[in-house]
Design a protein around this motif. Structure first.
Motif, PDB file in Angstrom:
ATOM      1  N   LEU A 105     137.499   8.697  84.970  1.00 50.14           N
ATOM      2  CA  LEU A 105     136.707   7.546  84.553  1.00 50.14           C
ATOM      3  C   LEU A 105     135.298   7.702  85.124  1.00 50.14           C
ATOM      4  CD1 LEU A 105     139.240   4.647  85.349  1.00 50.14           C
ATOM      5  CD2 LEU A 105     138.515   5.354  83.056  1.00 50.14           C
ATOM      6  N   PRO A 106     134.324   6.931  84.652  1.00 53.78           N
ATOM      7  CA  PRO A 106     133.011   6.931  85.292  1.00 53.78           C
ATOM      8  C   PRO A 106     133.122   6.477  86.748  1.00 53.78           C
ATOM      9  CG  PRO A 106     132.902   5.913  83.125  1.00 53.78           C
ATOM     10  CD  PRO A 106     134.348   6.116  83.426  1.00 53.78           C
ATOM     11  N   SER A 107     132.170   6.903  87.576  1.00 55.09           N
ATOM     12  CA  SER A 107     132.231   6.618  89.011  1.00 55.09           C
ATOM     13  C   SER A 107     132.347   5.128  89.308  1.00 55.09           C
ATOM     14  CB  SER A 107     130.998   7.189  89.705  1.00 55.09           C
ATOM     15  OG  SER A 107     131.033   8.594  89.708  1.00 55.09           O
ATOM     16  N   SER A 108     131.592   4.291  88.585  1.00 58.65           N
ATOM     17  CA  SER A 108     131.626   2.855  88.863  1.00 58.65           C
ATOM     18  C   SER A 108     133.016   2.273  88.622  1.00 58.65           C
ATOM     19  CB  SER A 108     130.589   2.129  88.008  1.00 58.65           C
ATOM     20  OG  SER A 108     130.796   2.399  86.625  1.00 58.65           O
ATOM     21  N   GLU A 109     133.717   2.756  87.578  1.00 60.63           N
ATOM     22  CA  GLU A 109     135.067   2.271  87.303  1.00 60.63           C
ATOM     23  C   GLU A 109     136.067   2.830  88.300  1.00 60.63           C
ATOM     24  OE1 GLU A 109     136.324   2.421  83.198  1.00 60.63           O
ATOM     25  OE2 GLU A 109     134.247   2.419  82.514  1.00 60.63           O
ATOM     26  N   LEU A 161     143.962   3.666  93.278  1.00 52.24           N
ATOM     27  CA  LEU A 161     143.775   5.095  93.518  1.00 52.24           C
ATOM     28  C   LEU A 161     143.933   5.363  95.009  1.00 52.24           C
ATOM     29  CD1 LEU A 161     140.599   5.798  91.331  1.00 52.24           C
ATOM     30  CD2 LEU A 161     142.954   6.476  90.789  1.00 52.24           C
ATOM     31  N   ASP A 162     144.548   6.494  95.342  1.00 50.26           N
ATOM     32  CA  ASP A 162     144.684   6.882  96.750  1.00 50.26           C
ATOM     33  C   ASP A 162     143.453   7.630  97.239  1.00 50.26           C
ATOM     34  OD1 ASP A 162     147.499   6.007  97.055  1.00 50.26           O
ATOM     35  OD2 ASP A 162     147.861   7.575  95.562  1.00 50.26           O
ATOM     36  N   ILE A 163     142.818   8.343  96.326  1.00 52.32           N
ATOM     37  CA  ILE A 163     141.680   9.190  96.681  1.00 52.32           C
ATOM     38  C   ILE A 163     140.838   9.387  95.433  1.00 52.32           C
ATOM     39  CG2 ILE A 163     143.063  11.276  96.270  1.00 52.32           C
ATOM     40  CD1 ILE A 163     141.499  12.650  98.498  1.00 52.32           C
ATOM     41  N   THR A 164     139.532   9.467  95.584  1.00 47.66           N
ATOM     42  CA  THR A 164     138.704   9.639  94.390  1.00 47.66           C
ATOM     43  C   THR A 164     137.404  10.359  94.709  1.00 47.66           C
ATOM     44  OG1 THR A 164     137.750   8.499  92.476  1.00 47.66           O
ATOM     45  CG2 THR A 164     137.490   7.417  94.602  1.00 47.66           C
ATOM     46  N   LEU A 165     136.925  11.105  93.735  1.00 51.45           N
ATOM     47  CA  LEU A 165     135.588  11.679  93.757  1.00 51.45           C
ATOM     48  C   LEU A 165     134.663  10.729  93.019  1.00 51.45           C
ATOM     49  CD1 LEU A 165     136.448  15.348  92.678  1.00 51.45           C
ATOM     50  CD2 LEU A 165     136.101  14.514  94.997  1.00 51.45           C
ATOM     51  N   ILE A 166     133.441  10.574  93.502  1.00 51.50           N
ATOM     52  CA  ILE A 166     132.449   9.749  92.816  1.00 51.50           C
ATOM     53  C   ILE A 166     131.080  10.396  92.958  1.00 51.50           C
ATOM     54  CG2 ILE A 166     133.660   7.546  93.088  1.00 51.50           C
ATOM     55  CD1 ILE A 166     131.760   6.954  95.428  1.00 51.50           C
ATOM     56  N   SER A 167     130.159  10.002  92.111  1.00 51.99           N
ATOM     57  CA  SER A 167     128.779  10.427  92.267  1.00 51.99           C
ATOM     58  C   SER A 167     128.163   9.675  93.434  1.00 51.99           C
ATOM     59  CB  SER A 167     127.978  10.139  90.991  1.00 51.99           C
ATOM     60  OG  SER A 167     128.467  10.906  89.917  1.00 51.99           O
ATOM     61  N   GLY A 168     127.488  10.400  94.330  1.00 56.94           N
ATOM     62  CA  GLY A 168     126.852   9.777  95.469  1.00 56.94           C
ATOM     63  C   GLY A 168     125.868   8.711  95.040  1.00 56.94           C
ATOM     64  N   GLY A 169     125.846   7.604  95.779  1.00 53.64           N
ATOM     65  CA  GLY A 169     124.981   6.497  95.419  1.00 53.64           C
ATOM     66  C   GLY A 169     125.739   5.393  94.709  1.00 53.64           C
ATOM     67  N   THR A 170     126.965   5.698  94.266  1.00 54.10           N
ATOM     68  CA  THR A 170     127.791   4.683  93.604  1.00 54.10           C
ATOM     69  C   THR A 170     128.548   3.840  94.623  1.00 54.10           C
ATOM     70  OG1 THR A 170     128.148   6.338  91.886  1.00 54.10           O
ATOM     71  CG2 THR A 170     129.473   4.347  91.747  1.00 54.10           C
ATOM     72  N   GLU A 171     128.857   4.438  95.790  1.00 54.03           N
ATOM     73  CA  GLU A 171     129.693   3.772  96.770  1.00 54.03           C
ATOM     74  C   GLU A 171     129.068   2.471  97.268  1.00 54.03           C
ATOM     75  OE1 GLU A 171     128.223   6.658  96.948  1.00 54.03           O
ATOM     76  OE2 GLU A 171     127.876   7.351  99.002  1.00 54.03           O
ATOM     77  N   GLN A 172     129.918   1.592  97.761  1.00 53.86           N
ATOM     78  CA  GLN A 172     129.485   0.287  98.229  1.00 53.86           C
ATOM     79  C   GLN A 172     129.555   0.213  99.748  1.00 53.86           C
ATOM     80  OE1 GLN A 172     132.165  -2.389  96.255  1.00 53.86           O
ATOM     81  NE2 GLN A 172     131.194  -2.164  94.262  1.00 53.86           N
TER      82      GLN A 172
END
Length: 295
Positions: free
Chosen positions: A132-136, A146-157
């Protein structure tokens, strides 16, 4: 009697890889849990052992010298094997399902080798991959889906600590046969409004005063590539493994510079998530990214 040269401490190589990839002693020190001066001392010790300069300081931080690039490629592979040996004997038996999230932009580049290695080490585990997209993905992770996820940096809160895995340039991508990048307003093919890549692209265009319009949108990179291959717009992506018919666009084509992209990792506590996280870390270390960084 033959003189046997002293071996290189894997910790020295690990720090070197992190400095070379991140361009910063400070960031590397945070990753390995050492002080900045300790990592700087490690780099001096490694250069003295090998008798060559490995890092140069430039306007964008530290970058590998030619000798450093040669070492970087081999250090990644050596560390991946070293960690595989150690973890094979230390890792607990992992069973049950592990829910892994990843933007599809990264799934084909990194996950096949990572998942193959994890399956070999933990044959009783079942991995469910959610693209899914990083925001989702972030929303799913926050809700415990989810137990673990990759995301684009800057998306995290704030409050969700992330671990940086990879950093490299984001690039404009266009048709190899049609000069769509010359159209004004520039037709864009990007993901949803919360996408980090979309924000970076539109900000870069606005900074340079380039008029643009959103021609098509797609939640997957496969979808954006299909539209760009049809000659209907330009998109952004990594400079690794572009499909035939697409090419990178840069300053020569009048496209504004884009920022570096960071790929980050989020994981919930637990032996299964940590075991998979360890394979992901090693996969990103072993996967050469010098072509992406130099492009």
């Amino acid at each position: 009697m033959m003189n046997i040269p002293p071996g290189i401490d894997p910790d020295l190589l690990r720090s070197f890889v992190l400095v070379a990839e991140g361009g910063s002693v400070t960031r590397a020190a945070l990753r390995v849990g050492r002080t900045q001066s300790a990592v700087s001392m490690q780099m001096r010790r490694l250069e003295e052992m090998l008798g060559q300069a490995l890092l140069l300081r430039g306007s964008r931080g530290l970058s590998p010298t030619p000798h450093g690039l040669w070492l970087l490629d081999r250090a990644r592979r050596l560390l991946a094997m070293h960690d595989e040996i150690v973890n094979n004997f230390r890792a607990p038996e992992i069973t049950g399902q592990i829910r892994l999230g990843s933007p599809d932009d990264y799934a084909l580049l990194w996950l096949p080798e990572i998942l193959a290695g994890f399956a070999e080490a933990h044959p009783a585990a079942e991995v469910e991959v959610v693209c899914l997209p990083s925001s989702e993905l972030l929303r799913c992770y926050d809700k415990g889906e989810l137990d673990i996820t990759l995301i684009s940096g800057g998306t995290e809160q704030p409050g969700l600590p992330s671990e940086s895995l990879w950093r490299g340039p984001l690039r404009w991508v266009g048709s190899a046969t049609r000069p769509v990048h010359l159209l004004r307003p520039l037709p864009l093919v990007l993901s949803n409004t919360g996408c980090t890549w979309r924000v970076a692209a539109t900000r870069a265009l606005e900074r340079e005063g380039v008029p643009w319009r959103m021609a098509y949108s797609s939640a997957s990179q496969t979808g954006t590539h299909a539209v760009v291959l049809a000659g209907l717009g330009v998109t952004v992506g990594l400079s690794i493994a572009l499909p035939p018919g697409l090419r990178l666009l840069g300053k020569e084509e009048g496209m504004p510079e884009l920022p570096d992209l960071e790929i980050a990792l989020l994981r919930h506590p637990g032996a299964a998530a940590e075991a998979l996280a360890d394979h992901i870390r090693r996969g990103f270390i072993a996967r050469p990214n010098t072509a992406a960084r130099a492009a």
